[in-house]
Design a protein around this motif. Structure first.
Motif, PDB file in Angstrom:
ATOM      1  N   THR A 174      99.329 -20.301  64.891  1.00 29.05           N
ATOM      2  CA  THR A 174      99.627 -18.883  65.090  1.00 29.05           C
ATOM      3  C   THR A 174      98.672 -18.014  64.291  1.00 29.05           C
ATOM      4  OG1 THR A 174     101.954 -19.453  65.431  1.00 29.05           O
ATOM      5  CG2 THR A 174     101.450 -17.155  65.015  1.00 29.05           C
ATOM      6  N   SER A 175      98.375 -18.417  63.068  1.00 31.83           N
ATOM      7  CA  SER A 175      97.456 -17.647  62.230  1.00 31.83           C
ATOM      8  C   SER A 175      96.055 -17.614  62.840  1.00 31.83           C
ATOM      9  CB  SER A 175      97.392 -18.241  60.822  1.00 31.83           C
ATOM     10  OG  SER A 175      98.656 -18.162  60.187  1.00 31.83           O
ATOM     11  N   GLU A 176      95.578 -18.752  63.314  1.00 29.82           N
ATOM     12  CA  GLU A 176      94.243 -18.790  63.930  1.00 29.82           C
ATOM     13  C   GLU A 176      94.224 -17.990  65.226  1.00 29.82           C
ATOM     14  OE1 GLU A 176      90.425 -19.176  64.405  1.00 29.82           O
ATOM     15  OE2 GLU A 176      91.407 -20.050  62.647  1.00 29.82           O
ATOM     16  N   LEU A 177      95.284 -18.098  66.025  1.00 27.86           N
ATOM     17  CA  LEU A 177      95.350 -17.336  67.271  1.00 27.86           C
ATOM     18  C   LEU A 177      95.290 -15.837  66.993  1.00 27.86           C
ATOM     19  CD1 LEU A 177      95.819 -17.174  70.357  1.00 27.86           C
ATOM     20  CD2 LEU A 177      98.274 -17.201  69.881  1.00 27.86           C
ATOM     21  N   PHE A 178      96.099 -15.370  66.054  1.00 24.78           N
ATOM     22  CA  PHE A 178      96.124 -13.937  65.743  1.00 24.78           C
ATOM     23  C   PHE A 178      94.772 -13.458  65.207  1.00 24.78           C
ATOM     24  CE2 PHE A 178     100.698 -12.253  65.541  1.00 24.78           C
ATOM     25  CZ  PHE A 178     101.099 -13.084  66.586  1.00 24.78           C
ATOM     26  N   ALA A 179      94.043 -14.350  64.533  1.00 26.56           N
ATOM     27  CA  ALA A 179      92.728 -13.976  64.006  1.00 26.56           C
ATOM     28  C   ALA A 179      91.716 -13.706  65.108  1.00 26.56           C
ATOM     29  CB  ALA A 179      92.206 -15.073  63.082  1.00 26.56           C
ATOM     30  N   THR A 180      91.965 -14.227  66.314  1.00 24.34           N
ATOM     31  CA  THR A 180      91.021 -14.044  67.422  1.00 24.34           C
ATOM     32  C   THR A 180      91.391 -12.872  68.324  1.00 24.34           C
ATOM     33  OG1 THR A 180      92.207 -15.464  69.015  1.00 24.34           O
ATOM     34  CG2 THR A 180      90.702 -16.549  67.468  1.00 24.34           C
ATOM     35  N   LEU A 181      92.609 -12.347  68.211  1.00 19.24           N
ATOM     36  CA  LEU A 181      93.084 -11.311  69.129  1.00 19.24           C
ATOM     37  C   LEU A 181      92.410  -9.972  68.842  1.00 19.24           C
ATOM     38  CD1 LEU A 181      96.933 -12.034  69.026  1.00 19.24           C
ATOM     39  CD2 LEU A 181      95.330 -12.634  70.872  1.00 19.24           C
ATOM     40  N   PRO A 182      92.364  -9.083  69.861  1.00 21.58           N
ATOM     41  CA  PRO A 182      91.922  -7.715  69.584  1.00 21.58           C
ATOM     42  C   PRO A 182      92.737  -7.133  68.430  1.00 21.58           C
ATOM     43  CG  PRO A 182      92.166  -8.062  71.951  1.00 21.58           C
ATOM     44  CD  PRO A 182      92.712  -9.286  71.287  1.00 21.58           C
ATOM     45  N   GLY A 183      92.053  -6.505  67.474  1.00 22.80           N
ATOM     46  CA  GLY A 183      92.700  -6.077  66.240  1.00 22.80           C
ATOM     47  C   GLY A 183      93.928  -5.226  66.438  1.00 22.80           C
ATOM     48  N   GLU A 184      93.873  -4.272  67.343  1.00 26.86           N
ATOM     49  CA  GLU A 184      95.003  -3.377  67.562  1.00 26.86           C
ATOM     50  C   GLU A 184      96.247  -4.129  67.999  1.00 26.86           C
ATOM     51  OE1 GLU A 184      96.261   0.208  70.615  1.00 26.86           O
ATOM     52  OE2 GLU A 184      94.143  -0.039  70.126  1.00 26.86           O
ATOM     53  N   LEU A 185      96.055  -5.202  68.777  1.00 25.59           N
ATOM     54  CA  LEU A 185      97.201  -5.997  69.215  1.00 25.59           C
ATOM     55  C   LEU A 185      97.659  -6.949  68.110  1.00 25.59           C
ATOM     56  CD1 LEU A 185      99.178  -6.858  71.421  1.00 25.59           C
ATOM     57  CD2 LEU A 185      97.426  -8.442  72.278  1.00 25.59           C
ATOM     58  N   ALA A 186      96.708  -7.585  67.438  1.00 23.09           N
ATOM     59  CA  ALA A 186      97.059  -8.558  66.399  1.00 23.09           C
ATOM     60  C   ALA A 186      97.871  -7.921  65.282  1.00 23.09           C
ATOM     61  CB  ALA A 186      95.790  -9.188  65.830  1.00 23.09           C
ATOM     62  N   ASP A 187      97.595  -6.650  64.983  1.00 18.83           N
ATOM     63  CA  ASP A 187      98.299  -5.976  63.883  1.00 18.83           C
ATOM     64  C   ASP A 187      99.768  -5.709  64.191  1.00 18.83           C
ATOM     65  OD1 ASP A 187      95.953  -5.968  62.478  1.00 18.83           O
ATOM     66  OD2 ASP A 187      95.417  -3.896  63.000  1.00 18.83           O
ATOM     67  N   ASP A 188     100.132  -5.782  65.465  1.00 14.09           N
ATOM     68  CA  ASP A 188     101.497  -5.421  65.853  1.00 14.09           C
ATOM     69  C   ASP A 188     102.027  -6.378  66.917  1.00 14.09           C
ATOM     70  OD1 ASP A 188     103.858  -3.780  65.995  1.00 14.09           O
ATOM     71  OD2 ASP A 188     103.047  -2.881  67.834  1.00 14.09           O
ATOM     72  N   ALA A 189     101.706  -7.662  66.767  1.00 15.08           N
ATOM     73  CA  ALA A 189     101.988  -8.613  67.840  1.00 15.08           C
ATOM     74  C   ALA A 189     103.196  -9.493  67.553  1.00 15.08           C
ATOM     75  CB  ALA A 189     100.763  -9.484  68.098  1.00 15.08           C
ATOM     76  N   ARG A 190     103.804  -9.951  68.636  1.00 14.83           N
ATOM     77  CA  ARG A 190     104.787 -11.024  68.627  1.00 14.83           C
ATOM     78  C   ARG A 190     104.259 -12.101  69.576  1.00 14.83           C
ATOM     79  NH1 ARG A 190     106.036  -8.177  65.144  1.00 14.83           N
ATOM     80  NH2 ARG A 190     108.076  -7.302  64.592  1.00 14.83           N
ATOM     81  N   VAL A 191     104.652 -13.338  69.329  1.00 13.88           N
ATOM     82  CA  VAL A 191     104.227 -14.417  70.201  1.00 13.88           C
ATOM     83  C   VAL A 191     105.449 -15.204  70.661  1.00 13.88           C
ATOM     84  CG1 VAL A 191     103.801 -15.983  68.241  1.00 13.88           C
ATOM     85  CG2 VAL A 191     102.685 -16.418  70.468  1.00 13.88           C
ATOM     86  N   GLN A 192     105.478 -15.533  71.940  1.00 17.22           N
ATOM     87  CA  GLN A 192     106.519 -16.372  72.514  1.00 17.22           C
ATOM     88  C   GLN A 192     105.878 -17.672  72.982  1.00 17.22           C
ATOM     89  OE1 GLN A 192     109.814 -16.366  72.920  1.00 17.22           O
ATOM     90  NE2 GLN A 192     109.861 -18.188  74.227  1.00 17.22           N
ATOM     91  N   PHE A 193     106.325 -18.794  72.421  1.00 12.93           N
ATOM     92  CA  PHE A 193     105.866 -20.099  72.888  1.00 12.93           C
ATOM     93  C   PHE A 193     106.673 -20.480  74.120  1.00 12.93           C
ATOM     94  CE2 PHE A 193     104.342 -19.898  68.613  1.00 12.93           C
ATOM     95  CZ  PHE A 193     103.147 -20.615  68.633  1.00 12.93           C
ATOM     96  N   CYS A 194     105.968 -20.878  75.168  1.00 14.22           N
ATOM     97  CA  CYS A 194     106.604 -21.117  76.464  1.00 14.22           C
ATOM     98  C   CYS A 194     106.541 -22.603  76.824  1.00 14.22           C
ATOM     99  CB  CYS A 194     105.880 -20.298  77.539  1.00 14.22           C
ATOM    100  SG  CYS A 194     105.803 -18.530  77.168  1.00 14.22           S
ATOM    101  N   GLY A 195     107.126 -22.927  77.972  1.00 16.82           N
ATOM    102  CA  GLY A 195     106.887 -24.249  78.515  1.00 16.82           C
ATOM    103  C   GLY A 195     105.391 -24.420  78.676  1.00 16.82           C
TER     104      GLY A 195
END
Length: 540
Positions: A174-195
């Motif tokens: 999760t930490s590595e994924l958030f490090a790659t996201l567009p900054g504006e989204l990463a700063d205020d993001a939630r993640v849902q793990f799916c099937g």
């Protein structure tokens, strides 16, 4: 290291330095054909499956429907092959698996080893893989950093199945994924793990925006592909779901408005605005808009950056969540880590899968926290805690980021596009060459059946299929896509070298020329041509 040099078909020799897969001795492995392709340049012709089997000493493992009966032949070791030959494996697959199987129909190979760009089949032949698991293998097959990450988890004694519990492996991913996201989204993001499939992540994204907005409708685009489950199919092109409003996707070569270019994209945007703002359009404010920054299965169609920014403004001004499907375009594939970054768009929701798992099944939805209106258990899945995939994914994301492979994909992809466009100038059956980064499409057409001067010639799916088969005969694996399965798709790994790119292009050029030479003249209008074999279905 494999530095073999091969000259064939009049093309210059190319040395490919990627090491060949190790080939340990196997008592039941068929002998390697002398004409097997290696990692360099164009290769000698390869006989069809089953041809010259007697002189090669290959057995099929018995008569039809048997497992090593009286027809079994001795293996090279002197022991009897009892139904272990690759032809027997393919036959059993056709007898046991459903009629829905796809890639196996056009790619009759049995992979047994792979490394990087190269696959070795059970028949001893080697192939350059420009399918890459439908875009899943960002680093190619069995990259050392991926294998090491998997081995580390296995050796640690960590649990492999944890549902959605927190683990160090999951936290690192999760930490590595958030490090790659567009900054504006990463700063205020939630993640849902799916099937662990992109289509389930699409379902989750649609469920999310419907829950958050309290609305039901959806905006999607012609030519789209979002998966094979019911909701994802409903948002894909050609589905009849009345809750989904189809909007025109800009297409320079086959523009729905007959204009192409910036004008075609402008008309697409105006049509979208009109539908949303006209109280008599029959379209109520939807729960969300879902779009691909590059349509992959739709025929490798990049959305213009200005048009993407326009879609962001249209949705933001009307409080419509923008969902971007990055299942195939993500992790450097298009020349940016995420395809939306080309336009600078920051979506409300991103759907991610394929390459984020480092070759193993993994899918997530990343979204703004303001949309997080779910109740506990609103979306779940038994295998959403795939620890091996998260470890492999962390290694892949970090390797792509640290080694700037997205930038490399953009540079090399532009070079390949330029060379293919030069090739198209000498081949009238190539109607269009397009793509972004290492997501490339070559649309084949029938110039003899051209319609009005202001329209593109009809697609040529039978020719595309012939080119795919000629590529396979030369040791090159490619995919077909597009509206009529007439687009030859190249999805090589991001680790592709310059030498390997030249080898791929040489083999493709040879295959195209061979398919054109063998092309049967079009039948007269009174005689219908047989329907082409459909291309493999998309994977999500």
């Amino acid at each position: 290291m494999c530095n073999a040099t091969v000259t064939a078909g009049g093309h210059r020799a190319v040395a490919v330095t990627e090491p060949a897969p190790a080939v340990p001795a196997e008592p039941h492995a068929p002998p390697t054909p002398t004409a097997a392709p290696n990692e360099a340049g164009a290769t000698p012709g390869i006989p069809q499956e089953g041809a010259h089997r007697e002189e090669r000493g290959e057995g099929s493992g018995g008569g039809e429907g048997s497992e090593g009966g009286a027809g079994a032949r001795p293996a090279p070791s002197g022991r009897t092959v009892r139904g272990t030959g690759y032809e027997s494996i393919l036959r059993r697959q056709s007898l046991r698996e459903s009629a829905a199987r796809t890639y196996a129909r056009s790619l009759p190979i049995v992979p047994v080893r792979a490394r990087g760009l190269t696959i070795e089949g059970a028949d001893g032949r080697r192939y350059l893989d420009c399918l890459s698991g439908a875009g899943t293998l960002a680093l190619g097959h069995n990259h050392p950093v991926v294998l090491e990450a998997i081995k580390k988890v296995l050796d640690s004694g960590a649990p492999l199945h944890v549902l959605d519990l927190a683990t160090p492996v999951k936290d690192a991913f999760t930490s590595e994924l958030f490090a790659t996201l567009p900054g504006e989204l990463a700063d205020d993001a939630r993640v849902q793990f799916c099937g662990p499939a992109g289509t389930d992540a699409v379902e989750a994204a649609l469920k999310l925006v419907r829950t958050a907005t309290g609305r039901d409708g959806l905006l999607a685009f012609t030519g789209a592909y979002h998966g094979m489950t019911a909701g994802a199919l409903a948002a894909s092109g050609g589905a009849p779901d009345v809750r989904v409003t189809r909007l025109p996707y800009p297409h320079a070569y086959r523009c729905p408005f007959g204009t192409g270019g910036e004008r075609g994209a402008e008309l697409s945007a105006r049509w979208t605005e009109s539908l949303l703002d006209d109280p008599k359009s029959g379209v109520t404010t939807p729960a969300g808009m879902i779009v691909e920054a590059v349509q992959g299965e739709g025929g490798v169609i990049p959305a213009p950056d200005d048009w993407m920014r326009r879609m962001r403004r249209i949705t933001a001004d009307r409080a419509i969540p923008l969902v971007v499907d990055e299942v195939q375009t993500g992790v450097g594939r298009t020349g940016a880590f995420w395809a939306v970054e080309h336009s600078g768009v920051v979506p409300d929701v991103m759907v991610l899968s394929k390459a984020i798992g480092g070759s193993l099944p993994l899918a997530v939805v990343v979204y703004r926290s303001s949309l997080d209106a779910w109740e506990p258990g609103a979306h779940a899945g038994t295998f959403r805690g795939n620890q091996l995939a998260m470890a492999a994914g962390t290694a892949t994301l970090a390797y792509v980021r640290e080694n700037r492979l997205a930038e490399r994909a953009g540079t090399l992809g532009a070079r390949i596009l330029g060379q293919l466009q030069g090739l198209a100038a000498a081949h009238p059956y190539v109607g269009d060459v397009r793509g972004r980064g290492l997501m490339i499409g070559i649309e084949l057409v029938d110039p003899d059946a051209a319609g009005p001067e202001d329209t593109a010639p009809p697609a040529a799916p039978a020719l595309a299929l012939a080119v795919q088969q000629e590529c396979l005969a030369r040791g090159l694996i490619v995919e077909l896509g597009g509206r009529h399965s007439a687009v030859v798709r190249l999805l090589p790994p991001l680790t592709l070298t310059d030498e390997q790119a030249t080898a791929v292009l040489d083999r493709f050029a040879d295959a195209l020329a061979a398919a054109e030479r063998a092309r049967v003249p079009r039948p007269s209008p009174s005689r219908r041509a047989p329907a082409p074999v459909p291309a493999p279905g998309p994977s999500h």
